[in-house]
Design an enzyme around this catalytic site. Structure first.
Site, PDB file in Angstrom:
ATOM      1  N   ASP A 227       0.829  -1.212   0.000  1.00  0.00           N
ATOM      2  CA  ASP A 227       0.000   0.000   0.000  1.00  0.00           C
ATOM      3  C   ASP A 227       0.860   1.258   0.000  1.00  0.00           C
ATOM      4  OD1 ASP A 227      -2.761   1.144   0.419  1.00  0.00           O
ATOM      5  OD2 ASP A 227      -1.737   2.032   2.128  1.00  0.00           O
ATOM      6  N   GLU A 281       1.848  -0.622  -5.059  1.00  0.00           N
ATOM      7  CA  GLU A 281       0.851   0.399  -5.387  1.00  0.00           C
ATOM      8  C   GLU A 281       1.598   1.720  -5.460  1.00  0.00           C
ATOM      9  OE1 GLU A 281      -3.054   2.885  -4.020  1.00  0.00           O
ATOM     10  OE2 GLU A 281      -1.441   2.430  -2.635  1.00  0.00           O
TER      11      GLU A 281
HETATM   12  C1  NOJ Z   1      -4.240   3.177  -0.958  1.00  0.00           C
HETATM   13  C2  NOJ Z   1      -5.427   2.303  -0.717  1.00  0.00           C
HETATM   14  O1  NOJ Z   1      -5.765   1.623  -1.897  1.00  0.00           O
HETATM   15  C3  NOJ Z   1      -6.529   3.196  -0.219  1.00  0.00           C
HETATM   16  O2  NOJ Z   1      -7.757   2.524  -0.137  1.00  0.00           O
HETATM   17  C4  NOJ Z   1      -6.124   3.777   1.116  1.00  0.00           C
HETATM   18  O3  NOJ Z   1      -7.094   4.699   1.542  1.00  0.00           O
HETATM   19  C5  NOJ Z   1      -4.767   4.479   1.036  1.00  0.00           C
HETATM   20  N1  NOJ Z   1      -3.788   3.749   0.294  1.00  0.00           N
HETATM   21  C6  NOJ Z   1      -4.202   4.707   2.424  1.00  0.00           C
HETATM   22  O4  NOJ Z   1      -3.825   3.483   3.008  1.00  0.00           O
END
Ligand code: NOJ
Ligand code: CA
Length: 571
Positions: A227, A281
């Site tokens: 993440d 990500e």
């Molecule tokens: C990316 C995640 O996909 C999202 O849902 C989240 O709110 C943020 N990162 C913070 O963790």
């Protein structure tokens, strides 16, 4: 007359389709290179115990559905205990399962049972921040200013006699990125105040995350989705956020030290007989910066957000595909193809709008959409994604063509993006509505007893979008996904990992992959004739007298060698 698998050429032979083995077993070392990864948002997938909240028992009961869909892996959004300030991305304990979802034992069983079906498990790790209820943050609050416990986070004194935040950084969810605690210290949170950022210069933070990786890898997890992977490292000087910056010089994004972290994670992942997979990500605008994370000793793959955000226009899509393939080639990492996830507008809604691109900044409630048009395009985009070399992600409900739910009452909305923007940003609840499985009215079989109210209400008019309804409908989105993914497994392109653009009529594009496979996408309003002598494998919409209608993708087998094709530009 339609076949029972919409628009697929029955001449290919359904028996042939049925005998395809699990790719997972065939090439264990690199299964992820062309995998189809299905994203499970547990809270909204299936409820096993009847409380209106999706859970692991629900996922387990639906494994046959996932196996039948033909996916190689499941990526679970965070399933850890969480106070839910950001629906699970505020993790209180990285080594257990939220009681609403089940137990660690159930997770272990799920991982094993899925693996027996040829489906691997990927878990979400959240290294940028923890929940404010995580023991480390509680300890930090209790220990007070300048304590070692606070050094795992970013605690500082503020400006103007400590009356203003230490700097002007803004939270990605809106408002200041700093919150002041009772003793006067401020702490940094790039997301919600309940998500304090970790200090990745602290050795505890490194060690802890490597142990968390091992914890899940030891339980048979095949990989992790990382993440906010570009945000972990901060400029210790906490310099002002610039309006433009040289690569690597933003104070909290894409900083060079990140690569050291991921190299070290890669060593952990490579320590397993079947190396574990690291998926980033990384929302980075330039593909050149993104692929630096995919060098051979770092992450394996990253989500292709450029493709996800790309408008439904032939030139833009083609440029985006080229950019991704070109950028990935030198690092020998596969591209990924993604059209949705739990953070973005559902594709059938987005593609039905005048502006078909996606950006967080531009999201506004009440933007008109034409769901018929959007659905056609989403079908075409899905079939295009399935034909491109690399791996592919499917976010639950995408395969049913669920629209964004845009009329959620304010008192039911949860998303901090909506809350912290004062409602200006409609937030992400609309793409997180529970899956409709069966029946004619909510909750559409989401809960076993059929009458628990789901944590978010489904629209009343989703009866035609249930798994049950779509399973029997040759023209449904689900039939397209099932059939397309099955065909994808047969690899009609052989082992060709590259594409070659062919000459193509205006407002269309066409590429070849391998000896005979051709994919044509018509973005324009007018039907285009099929190339001569082509055998249709599958189309995303019904062909009109041998022509490919607007917003339709078709897979073809050419009778002829690639040299016969005019205008070919090998890539
Ligand atoms: C990316 C995640 O996909 C999202 O849902 C989240 O709110 C943020 N990162 C913070 O963790
Ligand atoms: Ca439940």
């Amino acid at each position: 007359m339609q076949s029972d698998v919409a628009y697929v050429n029955v001449a290919l032979g359904m028996a042939e389709l049925a005998t395809i083995g699990t790719k997972a077993d065939a090439a264990p070392a690199s299964w992820w290179r062309d995998a189809v990864v299905y994203q499970v948002y547990v809270r909204s997938f299936a409820d096993g115990n009847g409380d209106g909240i999706g859970d692991l028992a629900g996922v387990r009961s639906r494994l046959p559905y996932l196996s039948d869909l033909g996916v190689d892996a499941l990526w679970f959004n965070p399933w850890y205990p969480s106070p839910l300030a950001d629906n699970g991305y505020d993790v209180a304990d990285y080594r257990s399962i939220d009681p609403a979802f089940g137990t660690l034992e159930e997770a272990e069983e799920l991982i094993a049972v899925a693996r027996d079906l040829g489906i691997r498990t990927i878990v979400d790790v959240v290294p940028n921040h923890v929940s404010n209820e995580h023991p480390w943050f509680r300890d930090a609050l209790a220990a007070g200013p300048n304590s070692p416990e606070r050094s795992r986070f970013w605690f500082r004194r503020g400006g103007d006699d400590n009356g203003t935040p230490p700097n002007g950084w803004q939270s990605i969810f809106g408002g200041s990125a700093w919150t002041q605690v009772g003793d006067g210290d401020w702490y940094l949170h790039l997301f919600a105040p309940q998500q304090p950022d970790l200090n990745w210069m602290h050795p505890d933070v490194w060690a802890e995350h490597e142990e968390v990786l091992r914890f899940w890898f030891d339980r048979g997890v095949a990989g992790v989705r990382i993440d906010s992977a570009a945000l972990l490292v901060k400029d210790p000087g906490l310099g002002a956020e610039p309006t433009s910056w040289a690569p690597g010089e933003h104070p909290y994004m894409d900083r060079d030290q990140l690569h050291d972290i991921y190299r070290s994670w890669r060593m952990v992942a490579d320590g397993y007989p079947e190396p574990r997979v690291l998926i980033g990500e990384l929302w980075l605008p330039e593909p050149e910066r993104l692929i630096r994370y995919l060098r051979t000793d770092e992450l394996h793959t990253a989500f292709n957000f450029d493709y996800l955000s790309c408008p439904w226009e032939p030139a833009r899509m083609r440029t985006c595909i080229d950019a991704a393939l070109d950028a990935h080639a030198p690092v020998d990492a596969p591209t990924t193809w993604v059209i949705s996830n739990h953070d973005v507008t559902r594709p059938v809604t987005r593609y039905g709008r005048d502006d078909t691109s996606f950006s967080f900044e531009a999201k506004r409630a009440g933007t008109p959409t034409d769901l018929g048009r959007g659905t056609r395009r989403a079908r075409a985009a899905a079939l295009l994604s399935m034909a491109l070399p690399g791996s592919m992600y499917v976010y639950q409900g995408e395969e049913l063509g669920l629209p964004e739910v845009e009329d959620i009452p304010d008192d039911r909305r949860r998303d901090p993006m909506w809350l912290r923007s004062g409602g200006r940003d409609p937030g992400r609840d609309g793409c997180r509505v529970p899956i409709p499985w069966t029946g004619a009215r909510p909750p559409f079989g989401f809960s076993p007893n059929g009458d628990a109210r789901p944590w978010l209400d489904q629209p009343d008019d989703w009866a035609a979008l249930t798994v049950e309804a779509e399973s029997g409908d040759p023209s449904s989105m689900l039939t397209l996904y099932r059939t397309g993914l099955r065909l994808r497994r047969t690899a009609p392109w052989g082992d060709a990992a590259s594409i070659a653009w062919l000459e193509s009529p205006e407002e269309t594009f066409t590429f070849a992959r391998g000896e005979r496979f051709v994919c044509l996408v018509n973005f324009g309003p007018d039907p285009v004739p099929l190339p001569r002598g082509a055998e249709v494998l599958i189309a995303s919409g019904e062909l009109e007298g041998g022509a490919v209608p607007r917003d339709t993708t078709v897979w073809l087998l050419q009778n002829g060698k690639p040299e016969d094709v005019q205008g070919k530009e090998r890539r």
